[in-house]
Design a protein around this motif. Sequence first.
Motif, PDB file in Angstrom:
ATOM      1  N   MET A   1       0.855  -1.201   0.000  1.00 38.89           N
ATOM      2  CA  MET A   1       0.000   0.000   0.000  1.00 38.89           C
ATOM      3  C   MET A   1       0.883   1.241   0.000  1.00 38.89           C
ATOM      4  O   MET A   1       1.806   1.318   0.800  1.00 38.89           O
ATOM      5  CB  MET A   1      -0.912  -0.036   1.214  1.00 38.89           C
ATOM      6  N   ASN A   2       0.587   2.182  -0.902  1.00 35.88           N
ATOM      7  CA  ASN A   2       1.503   3.330  -0.960  1.00 35.88           C
ATOM      8  C   ASN A   2       1.251   4.323   0.177  1.00 35.88           C
ATOM      9  O   ASN A   2       0.157   4.426   0.734  1.00 35.88           O
ATOM     10  CB  ASN A   2       1.486   3.983  -2.350  1.00 35.88           C
ATOM     11  N   LEU A   3       2.283   5.062   0.517  1.00 38.67           N
ATOM     12  CA  LEU A   3       2.257   5.900   1.718  1.00 38.67           C
ATOM     13  C   LEU A   3       1.225   7.016   1.647  1.00 38.67           C
ATOM     14  O   LEU A   3       0.594   7.345   2.647  1.00 38.67           O
ATOM     15  CB  LEU A   3       3.652   6.501   1.949  1.00 38.67           C
ATOM     16  N   SER A   4       1.055   7.592   0.459  1.00 38.32           N
ATOM     17  CA  SER A   4       0.107   8.707   0.403  1.00 38.32           C
ATOM     18  C   SER A   4      -1.322   8.202   0.610  1.00 38.32           C
ATOM     19  O   SER A   4      -2.146   8.897   1.191  1.00 38.32           O
ATOM     20  CB  SER A   4       0.249   9.487  -0.913  1.00 38.32           C
ATOM     21  N   THR A   5      -1.610   6.968   0.164  1.00 36.44           N
ATOM     22  CA  THR A   5      -2.946   6.429   0.403  1.00 36.44           C
ATOM     23  C   THR A   5      -3.136   6.113   1.884  1.00 36.44           C
ATOM     24  O   THR A   5      -4.204   6.371   2.443  1.00 36.44           O
ATOM     25  CB  THR A   5      -3.197   5.172  -0.461  1.00 36.44           C
ATOM     26  N   VAL A   6      -2.109   5.595   2.530  1.00 36.13           N
ATOM     27  CA  VAL A   6      -2.196   5.303   3.970  1.00 36.13           C
ATOM     28  C   VAL A   6      -2.575   6.567   4.750  1.00 36.13           C
ATOM     29  O   VAL A   6      -3.386   6.531   5.669  1.00 36.13           O
ATOM     30  CB  VAL A   6      -0.860   4.720   4.495  1.00 36.13           C
ATOM     31  N   SER A   7      -2.023   7.716   4.349  1.00 38.15           N
ATOM     32  CA  SER A   7      -2.304   8.955   5.086  1.00 38.15           C
ATOM     33  C   SER A   7      -3.752   9.420   4.922  1.00 38.15           C
ATOM     34  O   SER A   7      -4.221  10.289   5.653  1.00 38.15           O
ATOM     35  CB  SER A   7      -1.343  10.060   4.635  1.00 38.15           C
ATOM     36  N   LEU A   8      -4.492   8.843   3.947  1.00 36.88           N
ATOM     37  CA  LEU A   8      -5.905   9.202   3.763  1.00 36.88           C
ATOM     38  C   LEU A   8      -6.833   8.338   4.612  1.00 36.88           C
ATOM     39  O   LEU A   8      -8.039   8.568   4.670  1.00 36.88           O
ATOM     40  CB  LEU A   8      -6.308   9.049   2.283  1.00 36.88           C
ATOM     41  N   LEU A   9      -6.255   7.320   5.273  1.00 31.09           N
ATOM     42  CA  LEU A   9      -7.080   6.393   6.054  1.00 31.09           C
ATOM     43  C   LEU A   9      -7.248   6.881   7.501  1.00 31.09           C
ATOM     44  O   LEU A   9      -6.459   7.682   7.974  1.00 31.09           O
ATOM     45  CB  LEU A   9      -6.415   5.010   6.069  1.00 31.09           C
ATOM     46  N   LYS A  10      -8.285   6.359   8.142  1.00 31.20           N
ATOM     47  CA  LYS A  10      -8.398   6.616   9.579  1.00 31.20           C
ATOM     48  C   LYS A  10      -8.658   5.304  10.298  1.00 31.20           C
ATOM     49  O   LYS A  10      -9.198   4.343   9.726  1.00 31.20           O
ATOM     50  CB  LYS A  10      -9.492   7.640   9.884  1.00 31.20           C
ATOM     51  N   CYS A  11      -8.274   5.281  11.555  1.00 33.87           N
ATOM     52  CA  CYS A  11      -8.420   4.071  12.356  1.00 33.87           C
ATOM     53  C   CYS A  11      -9.906   3.783  12.596  1.00 33.87           C
ATOM     54  O   CYS A  11     -10.641   4.670  13.033  1.00 33.87           O
ATOM     55  CB  CYS A  11      -7.694   4.263  13.679  1.00 33.87           C
ATOM     56  N   PRO A  12     -10.364   2.552  12.293  1.00 31.58           N
ATOM     57  CA  PRO A  12     -11.784   2.254  12.503  1.00 31.58           C
ATOM     58  C   PRO A  12     -12.178   2.197  13.982  1.00 31.58           C
ATOM     59  O   PRO A  12     -13.352   2.288  14.309  1.00 31.58           O
ATOM     60  CB  PRO A  12     -11.951   0.879  11.839  1.00 31.58           C
ATOM     61  N   ILE A  13     -11.195   2.090  14.866  1.00 33.57           N
ATOM     62  CA  ILE A  13     -11.506   2.010  16.297  1.00 33.57           C
ATOM     63  C   ILE A  13     -11.524   3.412  16.935  1.00 33.57           C
ATOM     64  O   ILE A  13     -12.482   3.788  17.591  1.00 33.57           O
ATOM     65  CB  ILE A  13     -10.465   1.136  17.055  1.00 33.57           C
ATOM     66  N   CYS A  14     -10.448   4.208  16.722  1.00 37.75           N
ATOM     67  CA  CYS A  14     -10.355   5.489  17.445  1.00 37.75           C
ATOM     68  C   CYS A  14     -10.360   6.696  16.504  1.00 37.75           C
ATOM     69  O   CYS A  14     -10.261   7.838  16.962  1.00 37.75           O
ATOM     70  CB  CYS A  14      -9.099   5.511  18.311  1.00 37.75           C
ATOM     71  N   SER A  15     -10.484   6.461  15.184  1.00 35.84           N
ATOM     72  CA  SER A  15     -10.580   7.537  14.180  1.00 35.84           C
ATOM     73  C   SER A  15      -9.301   8.342  13.968  1.00 35.84           C
ATOM     74  O   SER A  15      -9.311   9.313  13.214  1.00 35.84           O
ATOM     75  CB  SER A  15     -11.725   8.518  14.488  1.00 35.84           C
ATOM     76  N   ALA A  16      -8.211   7.953  14.617  1.00 36.80           N
ATOM     77  CA  ALA A  16      -6.953   8.688  14.401  1.00 36.80           C
ATOM     78  C   ALA A  16      -6.413   8.405  12.993  1.00 36.80           C
ATOM     79  O   ALA A  16      -6.756   7.405  12.373  1.00 36.80           O
ATOM     80  CB  ALA A  16      -5.927   8.266  15.446  1.00 36.80           C
ATOM     81  N   GLN A  17      -5.538   9.311  12.531  1.00 43.59           N
ATOM     82  CA  GLN A  17      -4.915   9.138  11.226  1.00 43.59           C
ATOM     83  C   GLN A  17      -3.992   7.913  11.247  1.00 43.59           C
ATOM     84  O   GLN A  17      -3.498   7.516  12.310  1.00 43.59           O
ATOM     85  CB  GLN A  17      -4.103  10.385  10.875  1.00 43.59           C
ATOM     86  N   LEU A 147     -16.863   4.610   6.662  1.00 36.98           N
ATOM     87  CA  LEU A 147     -15.630   4.492   5.872  1.00 36.98           C
ATOM     88  C   LEU A 147     -14.387   4.786   6.712  1.00 36.98           C
ATOM     89  O   LEU A 147     -14.349   5.820   7.402  1.00 36.98           O
ATOM     90  CB  LEU A 147     -15.680   5.464   4.690  1.00 36.98           C
ATOM     91  N   PRO A 148     -13.384   3.915   6.665  1.00 35.40           N
ATOM     92  CA  PRO A 148     -12.151   4.159   7.419  1.00 35.40           C
ATOM     93  C   PRO A 148     -11.238   5.149   6.684  1.00 35.40           C
ATOM     94  O   PRO A 148     -10.094   4.858   6.358  1.00 35.40           O
ATOM     95  CB  PRO A 148     -11.515   2.755   7.502  1.00 35.40           C
ATOM     96  N   VAL A 149     -11.795   6.328   6.407  1.00 37.16           N
ATOM     97  CA  VAL A 149     -11.143   7.302   5.531  1.00 37.16           C
ATOM     98  C   VAL A 149     -11.286   8.689   6.154  1.00 37.16           C
ATOM     99  O   VAL A 149     -12.324   9.013   6.740  1.00 37.16           O
ATOM    100  CB  VAL A 149     -11.833   7.256   4.137  1.00 37.16           C
TER     101      VAL A 149
END
Length: 277
Positions: A1-17, A147-149
């Motif tokens: 998974m590329n890094l820039s896409t990872v930075s668009l995600l959020k944690c499904p548990i606590c919503s942090a980046q 959405l985890p985004v």
Amino acid sequence: MNLSTVSLLKCPICSAQMQADDTGKSVRCKGEKPHCYDLSRSGYLNLTHPKDGVGDSKAAVQARRLFLSGGYYKPLSDRINQILEEQCVHSVLDAGCGEGYYTNRMQNGKREVLGIDLSRDGIDAAARYAKQNQTGVCFAVGSIFTLPVQAEAFDAVTNLFAPCAEQEFLRVLKPGGTLILIGAGERHLFGLKETLYEDPYLNPGRADLPAQMRQIDRQRLTYTINVEGEEQIAALFSMTPYYWRTSEADKQKLHGLTSLQTQVDFDIYLFRKDPIQ
Ligand SMILES: [Zn+2]
């Protein structure tokens, strides 16, 4: 998974980046007590919340893969890519992407693409294809209703034959972003229905169009396909909502059929998230 896409995600548990860790094999959130998510062997992340439920079965995923690999819906995929081009889309979320047929064709080295679906089997198939063919598309298991985004992360959201989760789409779209919604047009698979039913009916069209976004375009794409072989015909039939509503007696009409000619008919809607909400 590329890094820039990872930075668009959020944690499904606590919503942090989210951020990738040093090993490249997992990502973790930036929460106070970080949650860690391992990449699967095929390269996807499982970002479901315990409340999310489950998606399509392996059998359903396999049937869709079999049928779509025949290229019957390639013109729809091409049209979607053309719209992404016209709308100058640099980042797109395919919400409810299934086994990723359309998603993996969206990138073409031009844009950042993330596919999300609740079906683990669907996402696994999508990620494996992406890895083998180096499509550059990222995939995660997750619910389109939670959405985890991150908010305002994408230029466009595509929603093909999946439920419309308007509130979430509004949240993750950038101001001025585009929602591309695809549904079955009124004559979609009419030839299949003529084979099955005495009195085939027209499809009613999508009833879940967004209420808080502005419709900017509606297009129709229709053409005829010849589905070859009993296996492909059965795969197509199992993808449809009619599969669940058709009597055993009517289902028998497809047995032994080796060729099916039918019209396909797609409704394509474009909605805009207004820049100021
Ligand atoms: Zn977390």
